[in-house]
Design a protein around this motif. Structure first.
Motif, short mmCIF file in Angstrom:
data_model
loop_
_atom_site.label_atom_id
_atom_site.label_comp_id
_atom_site.label_asym_id
_atom_site.label_seq_id
_atom_site.Cartn_x
_atom_site.Cartn_y
_atom_site.Cartn_z
N ASP A 1 -3.32 -4.49 1.17
CA ASP A 1 -3.32 -2.93 1.26
C ASP A 1 -3.11 -2.13 0.25
OD1 ASP A 1 -0.62 -3.13 1.06
OD2 ASP A 1 -0.27 -2.89 3.23
N GLY A 2 -2.61 -2.89 -1.12
CA GLY A 2 -2.37 -2.34 -2.26
C GLY A 2 -0.92 -1.99 -2.66
N THR A 3 0.02 -2.17 -1.64
CA THR A 3 1.51 -2.00 -1.93
C THR A 3 1.99 -2.79 -2.91
OG1 THR A 3 1.71 -1.52 0.60
CG2 THR A 3 3.67 -2.22 -0.62
N TRP A 4 1.81 -4.01 -3.05
CA TRP A 4 1.98 -4.86 -4.49
C TRP A 4 1.68 -4.07 -5.74
CZ3 TRP A 4 1.07 -6.77 -9.07
CH2 TRP A 4 1.70 -7.66 -9.43
N GLU A 5 0.53 -3.54 -5.76
CA GLU A 5 0.28 -2.64 -6.92
C GLU A 5 1.15 -1.40 -7.02
OE1 GLU A 5 -4.20 -3.15 -8.79
OE2 GLU A 5 -4.42 -3.22 -6.59
N LYS A 6 1.27 -0.71 -6.06
CA LYS A 6 2.23 0.39 -6.26
C LYS A 6 3.65 0.17 -6.58
CE LYS A 6 -0.49 2.71 -2.37
NZ LYS A 6 -0.30 3.35 -1.09
#
Length: 260
Positions: A235-240
């Motif tokens: 869901d893109g949390t890692w990148e954030k």
């Protein structure tokens, strides 16, 4: 009187049984997380709150899996043994997954990779690993920095510290000539201590993955961490979280949004 005594004994027995319950399982109990208080950007304490890339990522994983966490500061040199004995349910501090460490604990799936930085003060003559011969080089005991120095610069004089803060203090005062930290940590130290004239003279990228440590055999908790990790990568949390704490570091392909 006998009824009162029986009630007291019964209550005491229930209290003992509850105290023995522990928090090793991934159930409703609060999980104790052993972490560091001084290792930016991975794991540190700020305004009384434990934060950093590793800890914020773990918080996101826990939220996804409905797990409760309690962070506790410790020293890296003792962290894995404390996880192994059950003092902590999880170890979170940029722990590199080495074969030697796998003898002591189990690990989650990888969530980042180890990068090191050789840091020195101006005028020491240190430029890379080949210039460390005879130099006093600080490392945190038991870390990949420690083993890397022994393997790649055996003629250096290794000075071992219990945590990053002690190594940084020695570097700033000239008690040691250089030090090896996580790359992002080394860059942070150089930026925030301009008077000490510190410089990351060489960055070293490895293929050694980081993982959250759990007690050997605790497959239930490891499975929940891995499931949550997959979700926060997708869901893109890692990148954030990565952008927040390591904005200049590249994002490995397997951690980009949409990956499972």
């Amino acid at each position: 009187m006998k009824k009162t005594l029986a009630a007291v004994v019964g209550a005491a027995l229930l209290a003992v049984l509850a105290a023995c319950g522990g928090s090793e399982s991934a159930g409703g109990d609060t999980l104790r997380v052993g972490t560091l208080s001084d290792s930016k950007p991975n794991a540190y304490q700020e305004n009384g709150v434990f934060t950093g890339f590793d800890n914020e990522l773990l918080k996101a994983i826990a939220a996804n899996q409905n797990l409760k966490l309690e962070f506790v500061s410790t020293e890296f040199a003792t962290l894995l043994s404390q996880v192994a004995t059950g003092k902590f349910d999880i170890g979170s501090s940029g722990i590199s997954q080495t074969d030697e460490r796998r003898k002591t604990v189990d690990f989650s799936a990888p969530y980042n990779y180890q990068s090191l930085g050789i840091e020195a003060r101006e005028g020491t003559g240190i430029t890379d690993e080949n210039s460390l011969t005879g130099k006093r080089i600080g490392v945190v005991q038991g870390t990949v920095s420690d083993s890397w120095l022994a393997s790649n610069a055996p003629a250096a004089q290794a000075v071992r510290f219990p945590q990053d803060a002690a190594a940084l203090a020695a570097l700033k005062t000239g008690a040691i000539d250089g030090a090896i930290f996580d790359q992002a940590t080394a860059e942070d130290y150089a930026a925030k201590n301009p008077d000490a004239k510190l410089k990351v003279v060489k960055a070293i990228t490895t293929t050694i993955p980081h993982g959250f440590a759990v007690k050997k055999g605790n497959t239930e908790l490891a499975g929940k961490i891995n499931a949550g990790l997959k979700a926060v990568i997708a869901d893109g949390t890692w990148e954030k979280v990565h952008q927040r704490f390591e904005p200049n570091a590249p994002v490995p392909a397997e951690f980009k949004a949409g990956q499972r």
